[in-house]
Design a protein around this motif. Structure first.
Motif, mmCIF file in Angstrom:
data_model
loop_
_atom_site.group_PDB
_atom_site.id
_atom_site.type_symbol
_atom_site.label_atom_id
_atom_site.label_comp_id
_atom_site.label_asym_id
_atom_site.label_seq_id
_atom_site.Cartn_x
_atom_site.Cartn_y
_atom_site.Cartn_z
ATOM 1 N N GLY A 1 1.274 4.471 -2.779
ATOM 2 C CA GLY A 1 1.207 5.703 -2.374
ATOM 3 C C GLY A 1 0.324 6.180 -1.263
ATOM 4 N N ASN A 2 -0.377 5.242 -0.582
ATOM 5 C CA ASN A 2 -1.383 5.553 0.472
ATOM 6 C C ASN A 2 -1.783 4.205 1.214
ATOM 7 N N PRO A 3 -0.951 4.256 2.700
ATOM 8 C CA PRO A 3 -0.809 3.083 3.390
ATOM 9 C C PRO A 3 -2.270 2.685 4.013
ATOM 10 N N ARG A 4 -3.173 3.746 3.822
ATOM 11 C CA ARG A 4 -4.380 3.379 4.456
ATOM 12 C C ARG A 4 -5.216 2.391 3.455
ATOM 13 N N THR A 5 -4.554 2.020 2.232
ATOM 14 C CA THR A 5 -5.155 0.974 1.409
ATOM 15 C C THR A 5 -4.715 -0.352 1.713
ATOM 16 N N ALA A 6 -4.069 -0.528 2.687
ATOM 17 C CA ALA A 6 -3.622 -2.030 3.102
ATOM 18 C C ALA A 6 -4.825 -3.034 3.353
ATOM 19 N N ASN A 7 -5.647 -2.438 3.748
ATOM 20 C CA ASN A 7 -7.167 -3.224 3.909
ATOM 21 C C ASN A 7 -7.379 -3.819 2.433
ATOM 22 N N LEU A 8 -7.383 -2.803 1.316
ATOM 23 C CA LEU A 8 -7.752 -3.410 0.007
ATOM 24 C C LEU A 8 -6.944 -4.367 -0.422
ATOM 25 N N VAL A 9 -5.572 -4.246 0.032
ATOM 26 C CA VAL A 9 -4.474 -5.245 -0.713
ATOM 27 C C VAL A 9 -4.938 -6.633 -0.092
ATOM 28 N N LEU A 10 -5.032 -6.619 1.184
ATOM 29 C CA LEU A 10 -5.300 -8.043 1.900
ATOM 30 C C LEU A 10 -6.669 -8.559 1.294
ATOM 31 N N LEU A 11 -8.010 -7.561 1.224
ATOM 32 C CA LEU A 11 -8.970 -8.100 0.548
ATOM 33 C C LEU A 11 -8.843 -8.851 -0.787
ATOM 34 N N GLY A 12 -7.824 -8.092 -1.648
ATOM 35 C CA GLY A 12 -7.657 -8.596 -2.956
ATOM 36 C C GLY A 12 -6.828 -9.897 -2.790
ATOM 37 N N ALA A 13 -6.012 -9.961 -1.822
ATOM 38 C CA ALA A 13 -5.262 -11.201 -1.457
ATOM 39 C C ALA A 13 -6.321 -12.453 -1.346
ATOM 40 N N LEU A 14 -7.076 -12.206 -0.413
ATOM 41 C CA LEU A 14 -8.183 -13.260 0.048
ATOM 42 C C LEU A 14 -8.925 -13.590 -1.390
ATOM 43 N N ALA A 15 -9.300 -12.598 -2.141
ATOM 44 C CA ALA A 15 -10.054 -12.975 -3.309
ATOM 45 C C ALA A 15 -9.396 -13.732 -4.038
ATOM 46 N N GLY A 16 -7.875 -13.389 -4.259
ATOM 47 C CA GLY A 16 -7.092 -14.113 -5.135
ATOM 48 C C GLY A 16 -6.781 -15.775 -4.835
ATOM 49 N N MET A 17 -6.846 -15.969 -3.441
ATOM 50 C CA MET A 17 -6.812 -17.042 -3.037
ATOM 51 C C MET A 17 -8.248 -18.077 -3.226
ATOM 52 N N GLY A 18 -8.855 -17.331 -3.603
ATOM 53 C CA GLY A 18 -10.321 -18.192 -4.085
ATOM 54 C C GLY A 18 -11.354 -17.718 -3.253
ATOM 55 N N SER A 19 -12.330 -16.877 -3.594
ATOM 56 C CA SER A 19 -13.656 -16.221 -2.832
ATOM 57 C C SER A 19 -15.079 -16.612 -3.448
ATOM 58 N N HIS A 20 -14.878 -17.315 -4.594
ATOM 59 C CA HIS A 20 -16.063 -17.783 -5.120
ATOM 60 C C HIS A 20 -16.823 -16.586 -5.647
ATOM 61 N N LEU A 21 -16.407 -15.464 -6.069
ATOM 62 C CA LEU A 21 -16.920 -14.047 -6.553
ATOM 63 C C LEU A 21 -16.128 -13.752 -7.653
ATOM 64 N N PRO A 22 -16.544 -13.669 -8.759
ATOM 65 C CA PRO A 22 -15.535 -13.168 -9.834
ATOM 66 C C PRO A 22 -14.931 -11.721 -9.826
ATOM 67 N N ALA B 1 0.976 -1.216 0.010
ATOM 68 C CA ALA B 1 0.045 -0.149 0.031
ATOM 69 C C ALA B 1 0.781 1.252 -0.087
ATOM 70 N N GLN B 2 2.037 1.152 0.683
ATOM 71 C CA GLN B 2 2.873 2.331 0.800
ATOM 72 C C GLN B 2 3.479 2.851 -0.727
ATOM 73 N N ALA B 3 3.723 1.359 -1.239
ATOM 74 C CA ALA B 3 4.545 1.674 -2.673
ATOM 75 C C ALA B 3 3.502 2.446 -3.730
#
Length: 196
Positions: A142-163, A138-140
């Motif tokens: 430009g916004n450290p407050r988006t770490a939650n979205l990075v992690l949500l994307g990681a979870l989606a990438g691991m298989g979330s049942h949603l396109p 998230a810092q790379a």
């Protein structure tokens, strides 16, 4: 996903890390996919860095937002010790996306306690673990407050049942326009880091 299956996602962290936005996006994505959705949150002194837990459950028919121990299909942990504290909710076959970012509680910073080394317990507790420097990504961007979205994307990438397209629509509907581009970029970075 079978017609009678319910997917349960538990999210945990501390106040200010964006757990509630991550859960709102997840719930919106499931609604957009046509599922029945139930959510709840527990705020433990959230504004003072206390624990925050959110549950999102979706399926053809969901009766309760409550996730029983051993019932979560996925766990998102924005803080390692909070993830360890909630590990008993995850199914043995469940996936976990956990941030490496440590939030040091007052009891540790004042010298009254020691912060545990979470790496080994995490690997032992979560066989299907993505332990990710979400804050660094998230810092790379430009916004450290988006770490939650990075992690949500990681979870989606691991298989979330949603396109992916549904996730992107949900982000557009939940994030203010001025922050949309950076949040979408954070989600995509996390998803790319953990895609199967």
């Amino acid at each position: 996903m079978s017609s009678d299956q319910t997917i349960s996602v538990l999210m945990c962290g501390v106040g200010g890390q964006g757990i509630l936005l991550a859960s709102a996006i997840t719930a919106r994505a499931a609604l957009l996919a046509g599922y029945d959705v139930k959510t709840n949150e527990v705020h433990g002194m959230a504004q003072r860095g206390g624990s925050v837990v959110a549950c999102v459950r979706f399926g053809s028919r969901v009766h309760s937002p409550v996730i029983e121990p051993g019932g979560a299909d996925a766990l998102l942990g924005l803080e390692p010790v909070e993830a360890i504290r909630c590990h008993h909710y995850l199914k043995p076959t469940g996936v976990a996306a956990v941030s490496t970012q440590r939030i040091i509680p007052v009891t540790v910073s004042s010298g009254g306690a020691a912060y545990p080394e979470p790496e080994l317990p995490l690997q032992n507790l979560f066989p299907r673990l993505s332990y990710l420097d979400a804050l660094g990504i998230a810092q790379a961007l430009g916004n450290p407050r988006t770490a939650n979205l990075v992690l949500l994307g990681a979870l989606a990438g691991m298989g979330s049942h949603l396109p992916r397209k549904i996730w992107e629509t949900a982000i557009r509907q939940c994030v203010p326009e001025k922050h949309l581009e950076i949040n979408q970029a954070a989600f995509r970075k996390g998803m790319a880091a953990c895609s199967r």
